[in-house]
Design an enzyme around this catalytic site. Structure first.
Site, PDB file in Angstrom:
ATOM      1  N   ARG A  17    -100.958  43.218   4.024  1.00 46.21           N
ATOM      2  CA  ARG A  17    -100.341  42.113   4.871  1.00 46.21           C
ATOM      3  C   ARG A  17    -101.098  41.029   4.881  1.00 46.21           C
ATOM      4  NH1 ARG A  17     -95.758  44.765   8.534  1.00 46.21           N
ATOM      5  NH2 ARG A  17     -97.113  46.515   7.918  1.00 46.21           N
ATOM      6  N   ALA A 384    -145.050  13.633  17.439  1.00 41.65           N
ATOM      7  CA  ALA A 384    -143.713  13.915  16.942  1.00 41.65           C
ATOM      8  C   ALA A 384    -143.349  13.880  14.671  1.00 41.65           C
ATOM      9  CB  ALA A 384    -142.755  12.591  17.363  1.00 41.65           C
TER      10      ALA A 384
HETATM   11 CA    CA Z   1     -99.069  49.307  11.004  1.00 38.56          CA
END
Ligand code: CA
Ligand code: UD1
Length: 464
Positions: A17, A384
């Site tokens: 699932r 820089a």
């Molecule tokens: Ca389960």
């Protein structure tokens, strides 16, 4: 013998699932794989003599996710049910005395106290042991705990197998057990494959024990959410939120200010000192440790790093596997990519990127620099736009800048190269050979000035 405890964590299933190619127990909540939470809980028990994880789907990845001393593994090649999963451990486990506790790798919220209570209940019981249950408003999907007229537990009936009357019972089996090991191994082979699913159900043990004259108790927990088994990504997100909330509360109660905590992500393993302020949307991950009195800016991401006291990490700054010492600053918009060491009071300014670089104490790179594979001394000033050319297309090379050196803006340091202590590099230089201490290195074209050139040109255009 009664004091020993073996914990078995079932983690062999895929978890259909989840709709994932990744085994369910490997999905993460609260910054850790689900099975990792369960293993940590098991290891935190006062008597976890041995902890075993039953692996099947993506067994190697699961092994790696929980590889900790004291954790053993059992392989279940085919997933033929929860009973079968434990049976696979017969060789490793059947000789072990004391109690056998069975947990699921997808139940990360279980607390140590609850499991201690389960163990105590098992030790006090005169029968085979105890299962964990809860009264649920909607126990759909869970096995139901069947009691006889004297209130004793008879058996567990699965959702699929129950009659409507049986399914009306609201006491649900949480699937977590603590049984006497000797009795368990004596009777486990009596589990018959379930005719409908052709699986060996661990739940059958309740009836089997009763038949053999040993009772099983049910220990009810007040909040069934604690035993929630994650089945979908919706539940995964809920559990993740729960872990995050727990962590934020723990930190706030320990003296950390967290602004708009609902936007902040902090992993369970992170440590933060008192009076540090974490601004909205910050993410602090992995094994990061942050000292006291720091400020972590909005949208900063810090991973597996060590930050000292009084450090300021500006907004949108990303720090990975780095050490930043006391009083240093980084950002906003800086990236400390990996394995950097920023010493006390140094400054990594906006749009700097550092990789495998050490910044000495009080050194500054206030803006727009790339420093890779570099050793920058104390009190160095990096102008820089300075970049180290640390890669020649084949290999990485080091750059070393000595204490107190000054690197003019937009310099290119072509590694391997060294700038000595106290030396200067003129702005815009391309430095390909080392500059000795206290000297000036200049590597740029000589400037040419043509007086009145512009004026003449304008005059020329006017005429035509
Ligand atoms: Ca389960
Ligand atoms: C199980 C219980 C049910 C209980 C519920 C609580 C059984 C038969 N049913 O049902 O009574 O209410 O838990 O959540 O035990 N696993 C393996 N190998 C396998 C099968 C499963 O390692 O062959 C692992 C899974 O990875 C998972 C755990 O066991 O971590 C539980 O399996 P699952 O199929 O989810 O059991 P449920 O149907 O939820």
């Amino acid at each position: 013998m009664q004091n020993r405890l073996t914990v078995v964590i079932l983690a062999a299933g895929l978890g259909t699932r989840m709709k994932s190619r990744k085994a369910k127990v490997l999905h993460r909540a609260g910054g850790k794989a689900l099975v990792g939470h369960v293993v940590d809980t098991a290891l935190a028990l006062t008597t976890p003599d041995r902890v075993f994880v039953v692996v099947g789907h993506q067994a190697d990845e699961v092994r790696r996710a929980v590889a900790t001393p004291g954790v053993g593994f059992i392989e279940q090649k085919e997933q033929k049910g929860t009973g079968h999963a434990v049976m696979c451990g017969r060789d490793a486990l059947a000789g072990l005395d004391g109690y056998l506790m069975i947990l699921y790798g997808d139940c990360p919220l279980l607390r140590v106290e609850t499991l201690e209570r389960l163990i105590d209940t098992a030790r006090r019981s005169e029968g085979a042991g105890v299962l964990m249950s809860a009264i649920m408003d909607d126990p759909y999907g869970y096995g139901r705990v069947m009691r006889n007229i004297h209130g004793r537990v008879d058996r567990v009936i699965e959702q699929k197998a129950g009659t409507p009357e049986e399914l009306a019972v609201r006491e649900a089996n949480m699937g977590i057990y603590c049984y006497r090991a000797d009795l368990f191994w004596k009777h486990v082979d009596e589990i018959q494959p379930n005719p409908a699913a052709n699986e060996y159900y661990l739940t059958d043990m309740v009836e089997i024990f009763n038949r053999a004259g040993s009772s099983v108790e049910a220990m009810q927990i007040a909040d069934p959410r604690e035993a929630l088994g994650i089945n979908t990504r919706v539940e995964l997100a809920e559990v993740d939120r729960l872990f995050r909330d727990r962590k934020l509360q723990e930190l706030m109660l320990a003296g950390v200010t967290i602004e708009k905590p609902e936007t902040v992500t902090i992993d369970g393993g992170v440590k933060i000192g008192m009076d540090t302020i974490v601004e909205p949307f910050a993410q602090i991950r992995g094994r990061t440790v942050i000292g006291e009195n720091c400020r972590i800016g909005s949208c900063a991401i810090i991973e597996d790093s060590e930050i000292g006291d009084e450090v300021e990490i500006g907004a949108f700054t990303i720090v990975g596997t780095s050490i930043v010492e006391r009083g240093a600053h980084a950002g906003p918009f800086a990236r400390l990519r990996m394995e950097n060491h920023v010493a006390e009071g140094a400054n990594i300014g906006n749009f700097d990127e550092l990789k495998k670089t050490r910044m000495g104490a009080g050194a500054k790179a206030n803006h727009l620099a790339y420093l890779g594979d570099s050793q920058i001394g104390a009190k160095v000033n990096i102008g820089a736009g300075t970049i180290t050319c640390n890669y020649d297309g084949f290999a990485k090379h080091p750059t070393r800048v000595g204490d107190g050196a000054f690197i003019g803006s937009n310099s290119t340091l072509v590694a391997p190269v060294e700038v000595g202590d106290g030396a200067y590099v003129g702005a815009g230089s391309v430095i390909t050979t080392s500059v000795p201490a206290d000297s000036l290195g200049l590597g740029r074209a000589h400037q040419v000035v043509k007086e009145d050139w512009a004026k003449k040109r304008r005059a020329l255009h006017k005429k035509s």
